[in-house]
Design an enzyme around this catalytic site. Structure first.
Site, PDB file in Angstrom:
ATOM      1  N   CYS A 196      53.684 -86.931  26.043  1.00  0.00           N
ATOM      2  CA  CYS A 196      55.012 -87.497  25.746  1.00  0.00           C
ATOM      3  C   CYS A 196      55.686 -86.873  24.516  1.00  0.00           C
ATOM      4  O   CYS A 196      55.016 -86.445  23.592  1.00  0.00           O
ATOM      5  CB  CYS A 196      54.990 -89.011  25.513  1.00  0.00           C
ATOM      6  SG  CYS A 196      54.290 -89.937  26.857  1.00  0.00           S
ATOM      7  N   ARG A 221      56.213 -81.437  26.831  1.00  0.00           N
ATOM      8  CA  ARG A 221      55.198 -82.449  26.498  1.00  0.00           C
ATOM      9  C   ARG A 221      55.080 -83.538  27.579  1.00  0.00           C
ATOM     10  O   ARG A 221      54.196 -84.394  27.512  1.00  0.00           O
ATOM     11  CB  ARG A 221      55.556 -83.137  25.167  1.00  0.00           C
ATOM     12  CG  ARG A 221      55.607 -82.198  23.985  1.00  0.00           C
ATOM     13  CD  ARG A 221      56.010 -82.956  22.734  1.00  0.00           C
ATOM     14  NE  ARG A 221      55.004 -83.942  22.375  1.00  0.00           N
ATOM     15  CZ  ARG A 221      53.954 -83.707  21.611  1.00  0.00           C
ATOM     16  NH1 ARG A 221      53.763 -82.517  21.101  1.00  0.00           N
ATOM     17  NH2 ARG A 221      53.083 -84.667  21.346  1.00  0.00           N
ATOM     18  N   TRP A 235      54.971 -88.462  29.843  1.00  0.00           N
ATOM     19  CA  TRP A 235      53.843 -88.020  30.674  1.00  0.00           C
ATOM     20  C   TRP A 235      53.018 -89.282  30.852  1.00  0.00           C
ATOM     21  O   TRP A 235      52.325 -89.720  29.947  1.00  0.00           O
ATOM     22  CB  TRP A 235      53.053 -86.936  29.940  1.00  0.00           C
ATOM     23  CG  TRP A 235      51.891 -86.401  30.722  1.00  0.00           C
ATOM     24  CD1 TRP A 235      50.597 -86.793  30.620  1.00  0.00           C
ATOM     25  CD2 TRP A 235      51.913 -85.364  31.698  1.00  0.00           C
ATOM     26  NE1 TRP A 235      49.815 -86.072  31.477  1.00  0.00           N
ATOM     27  CE2 TRP A 235      50.605 -85.179  32.153  1.00  0.00           C
ATOM     28  CE3 TRP A 235      52.937 -84.559  32.242  1.00  0.00           C
ATOM     29  CZ2 TRP A 235      50.271 -84.229  33.111  1.00  0.00           C
ATOM     30  CZ3 TRP A 235      52.592 -83.617  33.198  1.00  0.00           C
ATOM     31  CH2 TRP A 235      51.286 -83.465  33.618  1.00  0.00           C
ATOM     32  N   ASN A 265      54.386 -92.310  21.743  1.00  0.00           N
ATOM     33  CA  ASN A 265      53.499 -91.279  22.300  1.00  0.00           C
ATOM     34  C   ASN A 265      52.083 -91.627  21.852  1.00  0.00           C
ATOM     35  O   ASN A 265      51.852 -91.794  20.663  1.00  0.00           O
ATOM     36  CB  ASN A 265      53.937 -89.907  21.745  1.00  0.00           C
ATOM     37  CG  ASN A 265      52.892 -88.819  21.941  1.00  0.00           C
ATOM     38  OD1 ASN A 265      52.774 -87.919  21.130  1.00  0.00           O
ATOM     39  ND2 ASN A 265      52.140 -88.886  23.004  1.00  0.00           N
ATOM     40  N   GLY A 266      51.157 -91.751  22.816  1.00  0.00           N
ATOM     41  CA  GLY A 266      49.776 -92.079  22.462  1.00  0.00           C
ATOM     42  C   GLY A 266      49.239 -93.144  23.396  1.00  0.00           C
ATOM     43  O   GLY A 266      49.826 -93.414  24.456  1.00  0.00           O
ATOM     44  N   GLU A 280      31.729 -71.925  34.513  1.00  0.00           N
ATOM     45  CA  GLU A 280      33.052 -72.107  33.913  1.00  0.00           C
ATOM     46  C   GLU A 280      33.352 -70.959  32.938  1.00  0.00           C
ATOM     47  O   GLU A 280      34.476 -70.455  32.897  1.00  0.00           O
ATOM     48  CB  GLU A 280      33.143 -73.476  33.227  1.00  0.00           C
ATOM     49  CG  GLU A 280      34.453 -73.772  32.524  1.00  0.00           C
ATOM     50  CD  GLU A 280      35.703 -73.665  33.405  1.00  0.00           C
ATOM     51  OE1 GLU A 280      35.594 -73.547  34.631  1.00  0.00           O
ATOM     52  OE2 GLU A 280      36.804 -73.661  32.822  1.00  0.00           O
ATOM     53  N   LYS A 287      36.567 -68.504  33.403  1.00  0.00           N
ATOM     54  CA  LYS A 287      37.579 -68.362  32.360  1.00  0.00           C
ATOM     55  C   LYS A 287      37.731 -66.901  31.971  1.00  0.00           C
ATOM     56  O   LYS A 287      38.822 -66.357  31.918  1.00  0.00           O
ATOM     57  CB  LYS A 287      37.143 -69.183  31.138  1.00  0.00           C
ATOM     58  CG  LYS A 287      38.082 -70.052  30.450  1.00  0.00           C
ATOM     59  CD  LYS A 287      38.811 -71.145  31.121  1.00  0.00           C
ATOM     60  CE  LYS A 287      38.912 -71.251  32.576  1.00  0.00           C
ATOM     61  NZ  LYS A 287      39.351 -72.438  33.177  1.00  0.00           N
ATOM     62  N   GLU A 296      39.250 -64.746  34.863  1.00  0.00           N
ATOM     63  CA  GLU A 296      40.663 -64.923  35.221  1.00  0.00           C
ATOM     64  C   GLU A 296      41.619 -64.492  34.113  1.00  0.00           C
ATOM     65  O   GLU A 296      42.747 -64.129  34.379  1.00  0.00           O
ATOM     66  CB  GLU A 296      40.964 -66.347  35.694  1.00  0.00           C
ATOM     67  CG  GLU A 296      40.834 -67.417  34.662  1.00  0.00           C
ATOM     68  CD  GLU A 296      41.062 -68.823  35.227  1.00  0.00           C
ATOM     69  OE1 GLU A 296      41.644 -68.954  36.310  1.00  0.00           O
ATOM     70  OE2 GLU A 296      40.649 -69.788  34.572  1.00  0.00           O
ATOM     71  N   HIS A 353      15.905 -63.255  41.377  1.00  0.00           N
ATOM     72  CA  HIS A 353      15.935 -63.082  42.832  1.00  0.00           C
ATOM     73  C   HIS A 353      17.090 -62.193  43.270  1.00  0.00           C
ATOM     74  O   HIS A 353      17.636 -62.382  44.350  1.00  0.00           O
ATOM     75  CB  HIS A 353      16.039 -64.455  43.516  1.00  0.00           C
ATOM     76  CG  HIS A 353      14.894 -65.356  43.193  1.00  0.00           C
ATOM     77  ND1 HIS A 353      13.644 -65.219  43.736  1.00  0.00           N
ATOM     78  CD2 HIS A 353      14.797 -66.398  42.323  1.00  0.00           C
ATOM     79  CE1 HIS A 353      12.836 -66.141  43.244  1.00  0.00           C
ATOM     80  NE2 HIS A 353      13.521 -66.870  42.375  1.00  0.00           N
ATOM     81  N   LYS A 377      49.309 -72.570  38.567  1.00  0.00           N
ATOM     82  CA  LYS A 377      48.723 -73.748  37.908  1.00  0.00           C
ATOM     83  C   LYS A 377      48.251 -74.770  38.939  1.00  0.00           C
ATOM     84  O   LYS A 377      47.218 -75.406  38.766  1.00  0.00           O
ATOM     85  CB  LYS A 377      49.761 -74.373  36.966  1.00  0.00           C
ATOM     86  CG  LYS A 377      49.231 -75.499  36.128  1.00  0.00           C
ATOM     87  CD  LYS A 377      48.300 -74.990  35.041  1.00  0.00           C
ATOM     88  CE  LYS A 377      47.535 -76.086  34.344  1.00  0.00           C
ATOM     89  NZ  LYS A 377      46.317 -75.591  33.699  1.00  0.00           N
TER      90      LYS A 377
END
Ligand code: F6R
Length: 606
Positions: free
Chosen positions: A2, A28, A75, A101-102, A479, A483, A486, A502, A601
């Site tokens: 937010c 935001r 948001w 915001n929060g 991961e 990262k 990409e 193996h 995204k």
């Protein structure tokens, strides 16, 4: 996340300026927006769900009269995007308006108390409670500043707040705890905003509020006080040298780096899950005969780590599955006893939704963990939990991954408790580890950045990188590989370290970099063997391990030292150096880390 704005102008109407400020904060949050002003002794509010410009086209936000006002771009965290849940929120008398915001952690408790006192609520938000509490304090004779401070002493959680009251139409009351809030001092204008990007076209003079502070903003002055005892704080302004874009990135060169740094805060927010929903999800997980954790890309890696966590903590076998493989692999056995917890940051990944649609038609129970309220996943889930990361602008998932892991840990812990699978002592220890997590995240980002920057320089021309981990660290290795691959475009391989003998060992020749994820857990003695096997064939071992693990440090050609941590939390901390490595390799190789080529995204094609 937010964005909030407060503004006072000496001449003319404030709404067009608040609107412009909000536009610069839309990164935001952008699912709803609104503005409130004071005009002729009344508060006027226009707000709705949707994008700022759409709402303006419909409601003429800019046309609100009045020289003082507050605004918000949302948001959603508590309550879906809707007109009622959009900010600003009013108290019961319509004389106090609040933007926030929060997350107010104890809002349910506070709301219950207010309901008993006869208050009625129009929204499902945590914010509305603040407006009503201030009203309650003012009934006792407090002025708006004292009432705000008194209210905030009862509130637990994170907030930046801007508040107006018809009784004092010359001021905006501000308050901050954990969420950012900055005052902007202009000629004939005064501002407050979540970040300076909002007001930079008007002024470069800024005053940063600190946690636990409340402030009074008037056209010609600002005064700051401690929330605890209202003692006053002296703070003069700084002159910002940022452009609007730099301010939106909080001074970081890219959103990806900003989001990597934000993780201490986003992990903290991910620990503020709403218990009612957590317990519903936990109840339904507990009832399942076959339980799947389903996701794509990074979210699948969270599912994989989650499967280790659920198994170890709650003795629940939850099968991790790549969304696009689900129907072929498990489709024929899905039924009414199947429970699927889908993990998707966007809540819109088509592979995830397709798998869920298939399962839903076969009467499976669908649960969700997502970052976007109102997404398709939230609409088709029987129950869902929000990870509270705020919008992620970098295409590569960083902060949303560590928040997914934190939320999964939280769910597993609740389930373990429900099933009586952890002792009081274990529970206390894990709770403590979780509450220390944000500061450890902060430490890891700061401590590993210079080391990783140097590694990126050394590896910028690498042709292949290998990532190995055992147990839960296999998820971290996957991961890390994703990262780095990409963002740097260097071909990367990840394997469970035990499997490396193996096959993958055949590619090792003199100098081949191999990353080992090696926290101190029960797999450690085996990974030491894997390091030796690789080194014996010429591999260059880059080991992420505890800073006082002398044995592994001694084997490493380069080591990335980490603080001690509970092994189940290690993917959260141990992923961070690889995020930074991916970022710095991208820079070394001239790639845009925020917008890696060929990626989107939210992947909405099959
Ligand atoms: C990788 C990345 C993607 C997403 C994947 C799933 O950095 O961002 O792999 O994790 O596209 O997206 P969500 O979580 O939105 O379903």
């Amino acid at each position: 996340m937010c964005g909030i704005v407060g503004c006072i102008v000496a001449k003319g109407n404030v709404a067009p300026i608040i609107f412009e400020c909000l536009k610069r904060l839309e990164y935001r949050g952008y699912d709803s927006a609104g503005i409130a002003t004071i005009h002729e002794g009344r508060i006027l509010v226009r707000k709705d769900a949707g994008k700022l410009s759409e709402i303006d086209a419909k409601l003429d936000l800019k046309g609100l009269p009045g020289s003082i006002g507050i605004g918000h771009t949302r948001w959603a965290t508590h309550g879906a995007p809707s007109q009622a849940n959009a900010h600003p929120h009013l108290d019961g008398s319509g004389t106090i308006a609040v933007v926030h915001n929060g997350i107010i952690e104890n809002f349910m408790e506070l709301k219950r108390e207010l309901l008993e006192l006869g208050h009625t609520f129009r929204s499902k938000t945590d914010t509305e409670v603040v407006a009503h509490l201030i009203q309650e304090m003012m009934k006792k004779g407090m002025d708006i500043l004292t009432a705000t401070a008194e209210t905030l002493r009862k509130v637990k959680g994170s907030y930046s707040l801007a508040i107006i009251h018809t009784g004092t139409p010359d001021r905006v009351i501000l308050a901050r705890n954990e969420s950012p809030l900055i005052i902007g001092i202009g000629e004939g204008f005064m501002f407050a905003a979540s970040d300076a990007a909002a007001f930079l076209p008007y002024t470069d003079k800024a005053v940063y509020l600190e946690n636990g502070e409340v402030a009074v903003l008037k056209i010609d002055e600002y005064k700051i006080f401690k929330i605890d005892d209202l003692r006053s704080v002296n703070r003069s302004h700084v002159v910002l040298k940022w452009t609007v874009e730099e301010a939106q990135k909080a001074g970081f060169p890219h959103y990806t780096l900003k989001e990597i740094y934000e993780q201490a805060q986003t992990v903290r927010e991910a620990l503020r899950l709403q218990l009612t929903y957590v317990d519903l999800v936990v109840e339904l997980l507990d009832r399942g005969r076959d339980v799947f954790l389903l996701g794509a890309g990074t979210s699948y890696h969270a599912c994989l780590a989650g499967s280790y966590i659920f198994s170890k903590l709650a003795r629940l076998s939850a099968y991790p599955v790549i969304a696009s493989e689900f129907v072929e692999n498990y489709g024929s056995s899905i039924g009414v006893d199947t429970v699927i917890l889908a993990v998707s940051q966007s809540g819109e990944t088509i592979d995830v939704l397709n798998a869920l649609e298939y399962a839903r038609l076969r009467a499976a129970t669908i649960l969700g963990l997502t970052n976007v309220v109102g997404s398709t996943l939230t609409r088709i889930s029987r129950a869902y939990v929000l990870q509270n990361s705020g919008p992620e602008i970098g295409v590569a998932a960083t902060k949303t991954f560590t928040s997914q892991l934190t939320a999964l840990m939280f769910l597993a812990l609740r389930l373990a408790r429900k099933r009586g699978k952890v002792s009081q002592a274990e529970m206390d220890a894990l709770q403590e580890d979780l509450s220390n997590l944000p500061s450890l995240v902060n430490k890891v980002v700061k401590d590993s950045e210079p080391i990783v920057k140097e590694i990126a320089k050394q590896l910028s021309n690498a042709e292949l990188l290998l990532f190995l981990g055992r147990g839960i660290s296999y998820a971290t290795a996957l991961e890390g590989r994703l990262k780095v691959m990409e963002l740097s475009y260097i071909p990367c391989i990840a394997y469970p370290a035990g499997e490396s003998k193996h096959g993958p060992i055949s590619i090792i020749e003199e100098g081949q970099p191999v990353f080992f994820v090696a926290p101190r857990d029960e797999t450690r003695r085996y990974i030491i063997g894997n390091v030796m096997e690789m080194k014996a064939r010429g591999a260059r071992a880059i080991i992420t391990c505890e800073r006082d693990d002398d044995e592994l440090q001694g084997l490493a050609d380069i080591s990335i030292p980490m603080p001690p941590t509970n092994p189940l939390l290690s993917p959260i901390l141990y992923t961070i150096p690889y995020q930074l490595l991916a970022y710095y390799l991208a820079l070394e190789r001239g790639n845009d880390p925020d917008k890696p080529r060929n990626l989107a995204k939210s992947v909405t094609v099959l």
